[in-house]
Scaffold this motif. Structure first.
Motif, PDB file in Angstrom:
ATOM      1  N   GLU A 272       0.828  -1.208   0.000  1.00  0.00           N
ATOM      2  CA  GLU A 272       0.000   0.000   0.000  1.00  0.00           C
ATOM      3  C   GLU A 272       0.865   1.263   0.000  1.00  0.00           C
ATOM      4  O   GLU A 272       0.531   2.252  -0.648  1.00  0.00           O
ATOM      5  CB  GLU A 272      -0.933  -0.009   1.209  1.00  0.00           C
ATOM      6  CG  GLU A 272      -2.046   0.978   1.124  1.00  0.00           C
ATOM      7  CD  GLU A 272      -3.064   0.841   2.258  1.00  0.00           C
ATOM      8  OE1 GLU A 272      -3.838   1.796   2.430  1.00  0.00           O
ATOM      9  OE2 GLU A 272      -3.080  -0.192   2.943  1.00  0.00           O
TER      10      GLU A 272
ATOM     11  N   ALA B  78       3.784   1.540  -1.377  1.00  0.00           N
ATOM     12  CA  ALA B  78       4.356   1.691  -2.712  1.00  0.00           C
ATOM     13  C   ALA B  78       3.346   2.303  -3.684  1.00  0.00           C
ATOM     14  O   ALA B  78       3.735   2.995  -4.632  1.00  0.00           O
ATOM     15  CB  ALA B  78       4.825   0.336  -3.228  1.00  0.00           C
ATOM     16  N   GLU B  79       2.069   2.068  -3.435  1.00  0.00           N
ATOM     17  CA  GLU B  79       1.034   2.537  -4.345  1.00  0.00           C
ATOM     18  C   GLU B  79       0.548   3.954  -4.049  1.00  0.00           C
ATOM     19  O   GLU B  79      -0.059   4.579  -4.915  1.00  0.00           O
ATOM     20  CB  GLU B  79      -0.161   1.586  -4.302  1.00  0.00           C
ATOM     21  CG  GLU B  79       0.144   0.212  -4.835  1.00  0.00           C
ATOM     22  CD  GLU B  79      -0.996  -0.766  -4.638  1.00  0.00           C
ATOM     23  OE1 GLU B  79      -2.009  -0.393  -3.995  1.00  0.00           O
ATOM     24  OE2 GLU B  79      -0.869  -1.899  -5.117  1.00  0.00           O
ATOM     25  N   THR B  80       0.805   4.462  -2.849  1.00  0.00           N
ATOM     26  CA  THR B  80       0.268   5.772  -2.479  1.00  0.00           C
ATOM     27  C   THR B  80       1.266   6.886  -2.779  1.00  0.00           C
ATOM     28  O   THR B  80       2.474   6.697  -2.704  1.00  0.00           O
ATOM     29  CB  THR B  80      -0.148   5.811  -0.995  1.00  0.00           C
ATOM     30  OG1 THR B  80      -0.849   7.018  -0.749  1.00  0.00           O
ATOM     31  CG2 THR B  80       1.035   5.716  -0.070  1.00  0.00           C
ATOM     32  N   SER B  81       0.716   8.024  -3.121  1.00  0.00           N
ATOM     33  CA  SER B  81       1.562   9.194  -3.365  1.00  0.00           C
ATOM     34  C   SER B  81       1.319  10.273  -2.304  1.00  0.00           C
ATOM     35  O   SER B  81       2.063  11.242  -2.224  1.00  0.00           O
ATOM     36  CB  SER B  81       1.286   9.763  -4.760  1.00  0.00           C
ATOM     37  OG  SER B  81      -0.076  10.129  -4.864  1.00  0.00           O
ATOM     38  N   ASP B  82       0.287  10.087  -1.475  1.00  0.00           N
ATOM     39  CA  ASP B  82      -0.054  11.037  -0.421  1.00  0.00           C
ATOM     40  C   ASP B  82       0.960  10.919   0.718  1.00  0.00           C
ATOM     41  O   ASP B  82       1.114   9.864   1.328  1.00  0.00           O
ATOM     42  CB  ASP B  82      -1.469  10.750   0.088  1.00  0.00           C
ATOM     43  CG  ASP B  82      -1.924  11.737   1.151  1.00  0.00           C
ATOM     44  OD1 ASP B  82      -1.299  12.804   1.277  1.00  0.00           O
ATOM     45  OD2 ASP B  82      -2.921  11.434   1.840  1.00  0.00           O
ATOM     46  N   THR B  83       1.661  11.995   0.999  1.00  0.00           N
ATOM     47  CA  THR B  83       2.718  11.992   2.016  1.00  0.00           C
ATOM     48  C   THR B  83       2.182  11.664   3.400  1.00  0.00           C
ATOM     49  O   THR B  83       2.793  10.890   4.138  1.00  0.00           O
ATOM     50  CB  THR B  83       3.417  13.365   2.055  1.00  0.00           C
ATOM     51  OG1 THR B  83       3.819  13.718   0.743  1.00  0.00           O
ATOM     52  CG2 THR B  83       4.626  13.329   2.967  1.00  0.00           C
TER      53      THR B  83
ATOM     54  N   LYS C 236      -0.546   9.988   4.246  1.00  0.00           N
ATOM     55  CA  LYS C 236      -0.952   8.579   4.305  1.00  0.00           C
ATOM     56  C   LYS C 236       0.273   7.674   4.362  1.00  0.00           C
ATOM     57  O   LYS C 236       0.311   6.688   5.094  1.00  0.00           O
ATOM     58  CB  LYS C 236      -1.808   8.217   3.100  1.00  0.00           C
ATOM     59  CG  LYS C 236      -2.366   6.818   3.165  1.00  0.00           C
ATOM     60  CD  LYS C 236      -3.337   6.545   2.042  1.00  0.00           C
ATOM     61  CE  LYS C 236      -3.909   5.142   2.181  1.00  0.00           C
ATOM     62  NZ  LYS C 236      -4.882   4.853   1.122  1.00  0.00           N
ATOM     63  N   ARG C 237       1.297   8.009   3.585  1.00  0.00           N
ATOM     64  CA  ARG C 237       2.535   7.222   3.576  1.00  0.00           C
ATOM     65  C   ARG C 237       3.169   7.204   4.974  1.00  0.00           C
ATOM     66  O   ARG C 237       3.633   6.177   5.445  1.00  0.00           O
ATOM     67  CB  ARG C 237       3.518   7.784   2.561  1.00  0.00           C
ATOM     68  CG  ARG C 237       4.839   7.034   2.511  1.00  0.00           C
ATOM     69  CD  ARG C 237       5.752   7.633   1.473  1.00  0.00           C
ATOM     70  NE  ARG C 237       5.291   7.347   0.131  1.00  0.00           N
ATOM     71  CZ  ARG C 237       5.621   6.262  -0.549  1.00  0.00           C
ATOM     72  NH1 ARG C 237       6.418   5.389   0.001  1.00  0.00           N
ATOM     73  NH2 ARG C 237       5.170   6.070  -1.762  1.00  0.00           N
TER      74      ARG C 237
END
Length: 86
Positions: free
Chosen positions: A47, A49-54, A56-57
């Motif tokens: 998940e 690896a798939e997210t771009s939201d800082t 959320k990461r």
């Protein structure tokens, strides 16, 4: 099963181990929890690896760190449970 429930179950097993009641802990139960934690950690990594939201990461990284700590505890407990009785 969420990280909180898995951590609580591991804590319960650890308390039993510290109280000298290792025979009450079945290795199969610890193996099952370890497998669940490993799957959870892999899911969190995927998940991340798939997210771009800082934001959320960052949350996912914290959850993954907790999962890795619990995996280490489960592995330690497994070693204690599998030790031959002295």
């Amino acid at each position: 099963m969420g990280l909180k429930k898995l951590a609580a179950r591991l804590a319960e097993y650890r308390e039993r181990q510290e109280a000298g009641r290792v025979r009450e802990i079945r290795p199969e139960h610890v193996e099952r929890i370890l497998a669940k934690l490993t799957r959870k950690e892999a899911s969190l990594s995927e998940e991340m690896a798939e997210t771009s939201d800082t934001e959320k990461r960052t949350r996912l990284e914290q959850k993954r760190k907790i999962a890795l700590e619990q995996i280490a505890r489960a592995e330690w407990l497994m070693a204690q449970v599998k030790k031959p009785a002295s």
